[in-house]
Scaffold this active site. Structure first.
Site, PDB file in Angstrom:
ATOM      1  N   SER A 123      30.314   6.583  15.048  1.00  0.00           N
ATOM      2  CA  SER A 123      29.117   7.298  14.588  1.00  0.00           C
ATOM      3  C   SER A 123      28.436   6.631  13.396  1.00  0.00           C
ATOM      4  CB  SER A 123      29.485   8.743  14.261  1.00  0.00           C
ATOM      5  OG  SER A 123      30.497   8.802  13.266  1.00  0.00           O
ATOM      6  N   LYS A 175      43.668   2.881  15.186  1.00  0.00           N
ATOM      7  CA  LYS A 175      42.584   3.725  14.685  1.00  0.00           C
ATOM      8  C   LYS A 175      42.718   3.812  13.173  1.00  0.00           C
ATOM      9  CE  LYS A 175      40.478   8.265  15.065  1.00  0.00           C
ATOM     10  NZ  LYS A 175      40.498   9.553  15.756  1.00  0.00           N
ATOM     11  N   ARG A 220      42.514  11.660   6.458  1.00  0.00           N
ATOM     12  CA  ARG A 220      43.532  11.519   7.499  1.00  0.00           C
ATOM     13  C   ARG A 220      44.449  10.335   7.212  1.00  0.00           C
ATOM     14  NH1 ARG A 220      41.163  15.035  10.873  1.00  0.00           N
ATOM     15  NH2 ARG A 220      39.049  14.755  11.653  1.00  0.00           N
ATOM     16  N   LYS A 238      39.414   1.049  16.794  1.00  0.00           N
ATOM     17  CA  LYS A 238      38.362   1.919  16.289  1.00  0.00           C
ATOM     18  C   LYS A 238      38.424   1.980  14.778  1.00  0.00           C
ATOM     19  CE  LYS A 238      37.133   6.704  16.425  1.00  0.00           C
ATOM     20  NZ  LYS A 238      37.485   8.011  16.812  1.00  0.00           N
ATOM     21  N   GLU A 286      50.831  -1.222  16.744  1.00  0.00           N
ATOM     22  CA  GLU A 286      50.512   0.083  17.343  1.00  0.00           C
ATOM     23  C   GLU A 286      50.102  -0.095  18.815  1.00  0.00           C
ATOM     24  OE1 GLU A 286      50.667   3.156  16.423  1.00  0.00           O
ATOM     25  OE2 GLU A 286      50.538   3.333  14.247  1.00  0.00           O
TER      26      GLU A 286
HETATM   27  C1  PBG Z   1      39.291  12.465  16.535  1.00  0.00           C
HETATM   28  C2  PBG Z   1      38.158  11.531  16.646  1.00  0.00           C
HETATM   29  C3  PBG Z   1      37.285  11.107  15.633  1.00  0.00           C
HETATM   30  C4  PBG Z   1      36.371  10.233  16.222  1.00  0.00           C
HETATM   31  C5  PBG Z   1      36.672  10.178  17.573  1.00  0.00           C
HETATM   32  N1  PBG Z   1      37.804  10.962  17.817  1.00  0.00           N
HETATM   33  C6  PBG Z   1      37.194  11.516  14.220  1.00  0.00           C
HETATM   34  C7  PBG Z   1      38.254  11.206  13.263  1.00  0.00           C
HETATM   35  O1  PBG Z   1      39.279  10.602  13.583  1.00  0.00           O
HETATM   36  O2  PBG Z   1      38.077  11.592  12.115  1.00  0.00           O
HETATM   37  C8  PBG Z   1      35.260   9.525  15.506  1.00  0.00           C
HETATM   38  C9  PBG Z   1      34.199   8.973  16.379  1.00  0.00           C
HETATM   39  C10 PBG Z   1      32.993   8.532  15.677  1.00  0.00           C
HETATM   40  O3  PBG Z   1      32.921   8.474  14.433  1.00  0.00           O
HETATM   41  O4  PBG Z   1      32.034   8.209  16.388  1.00  0.00           O
HETATM   42  N2  PBG Z   1      39.227  13.469  17.522  1.00  0.00           N
END
Ligand code: PBG
Length: 324
Positions: free
Chosen positions: A275, A197, A218, A249, A234
């Site tokens: 998103s 991620k 983050r 992701k 990972e």
């Molecule tokens: C963390 C989480 C995130 C997303 C899914 N789980 C946000 C992040 O890590 O900042 C993002 C999903 C998306 O952008 O569609 N709980």
């Protein structure tokens, strides 16, 4: 006599021929719909940066769960938006917290027809917006966070979830969650690990979707965009710790990582069409700058072609309609 002339276009002549020889197919059963559930909402609340996506009420969540079943989707991924947040994300472990109630509701409605998954992370529940608890220096405390993830996993398992989705990128999170589940005889609950991620600008609209209170970023726990070998590492660590599926992701900017992880592990690989990837297409389409439906199908095909067997996408329901 020479060889017959090569004419690859022969197989592209009609839609039927193109369908026959397609190398990559997207099937509804591989799609997972992420949904947001807002505590205390009386009506679904639109998310302005994600046109077409809402924060659901408990009732509208049940409705969308039935739509997911009718569409033949593979699953639903639940995110909670709590009314109150605190430093340790108490709402995440509370059996009456919004996410745990949402799991209970969806399992009761459609639990035998749809894979029910839940985000296992603290960011929606903490007032500082980080994915874990903070130490006295304001840094995310890895091991104290793992203790809370373990409790959160037990609360989600008690609510009846099929797969928990640890997404906080804490070291050892999969092992900690697996041990907690096994310790309480939840051996049947699986783990969809957010393994690779990346710290991504493409999560921007999601942060509005969950009313995130994050200041800063983050980058001390999510990965750097340029690192593919580290993403594979990972994923391998997560498989060792007991992950049942691993995820990459975001998806679109990381298709090489999807491919590399697919070749390195022997568990199913998921990819999250996030998103920002959704909103970019929707925004361009709203201005008439892009053919939305074609862009949606091309996006999902590309993610599948890279090797993902499971795709989380806000377009899951629309895609089924488009796939005909
Ligand atoms: C963390 C989480 C995130 C997303 C899914 N789980 C946000 C992040 O890590 O900042 C993002 C999903 C998306 O952008 O569609 N709980």
């Amino acid at each position: 006599m020479g060889y017959p002339e090569a004419r690859p276009r022969r197989l592209r002549r009609t839609p039927a021929l193109r369908r026959l020889v397609a190398e990559t197919r997207v099937d509804p059963s591989m799609l997972v719909l992420p949904v947001f559930v807002r505590e205390g909402a009386a009506e679904p609340v639109p998310i302005s940066s994600m046109p077409g996506v809402v924060q659901h009420t408990r009732d509208s969540l049940k409705k969308v769960a039935h739509e997911a079943v009718s569409a033949g989707l593979g699953g639903i991924m639940l995110f909670g938006v709590p009314e109150t947040k605190d430093a340790v994300g108490s709402g995440a472990v509370d059996p009456d917290g919004v996410l745990n109630l949402a799991i209970t509701d969806v399992v009761a409605e459609v639990g035998d027809q749809l894979t029910v998954m839940s985000d296992l992370c603290l960011d929606e529940f903490t007032d500082h917006g980080h994915c874990g608890v903070l130490d006295s220096d304001g840094q995310v405390d890895n091991d104290r966070t793992l203790e809370i993830y373990a409790q959160m996993a037990l609360a989600q398992a008690a609510a009846g979830v099929d797969l928990v989705g640890p997404s906080g990128m804490m070291d050892g999170q999969v092992g900690a969650v697996r041990a907690a589940l096994d310790g309480e005889e939840h051996t049947g609950v699986g783990i969809l690990a957010y393994s690779a991620k990346y710290a991504s600008a493409f999560y921007g609209p999601f942060r509005e979707a969950v009313d995130s209170s994050l200041q800063g970023d983050r980058r001390t726990y999510q990965q750097d965009a340029g690192n593919v070998r580290e993403g594979v590492r990972e994923a391998l660590l997560d498989v060792d710790e007991g992950a049942d599926l691993v995820m990459v992701k975001p998806a679109l900017g990381y298709l090489d990582v999807v491919r590399a992880v697919r070749e390195a592990v022997d568990v199913p690989v998921a990819a999250y069409n996030v998103s920002g990837e959704y909103s970019m297409v929707e925004a361009a389409a709203a201005r008439g700058w892009i053919d939305r439906d074609a862009a949606v199908l091309e996006t999902l095909t590309a993610i599948r072609r890279a090797g993902a067997e499971v795709i989380l996408t806000y377009w899951a329901l629309d895609a089924v309609t488009l796939l005909g």
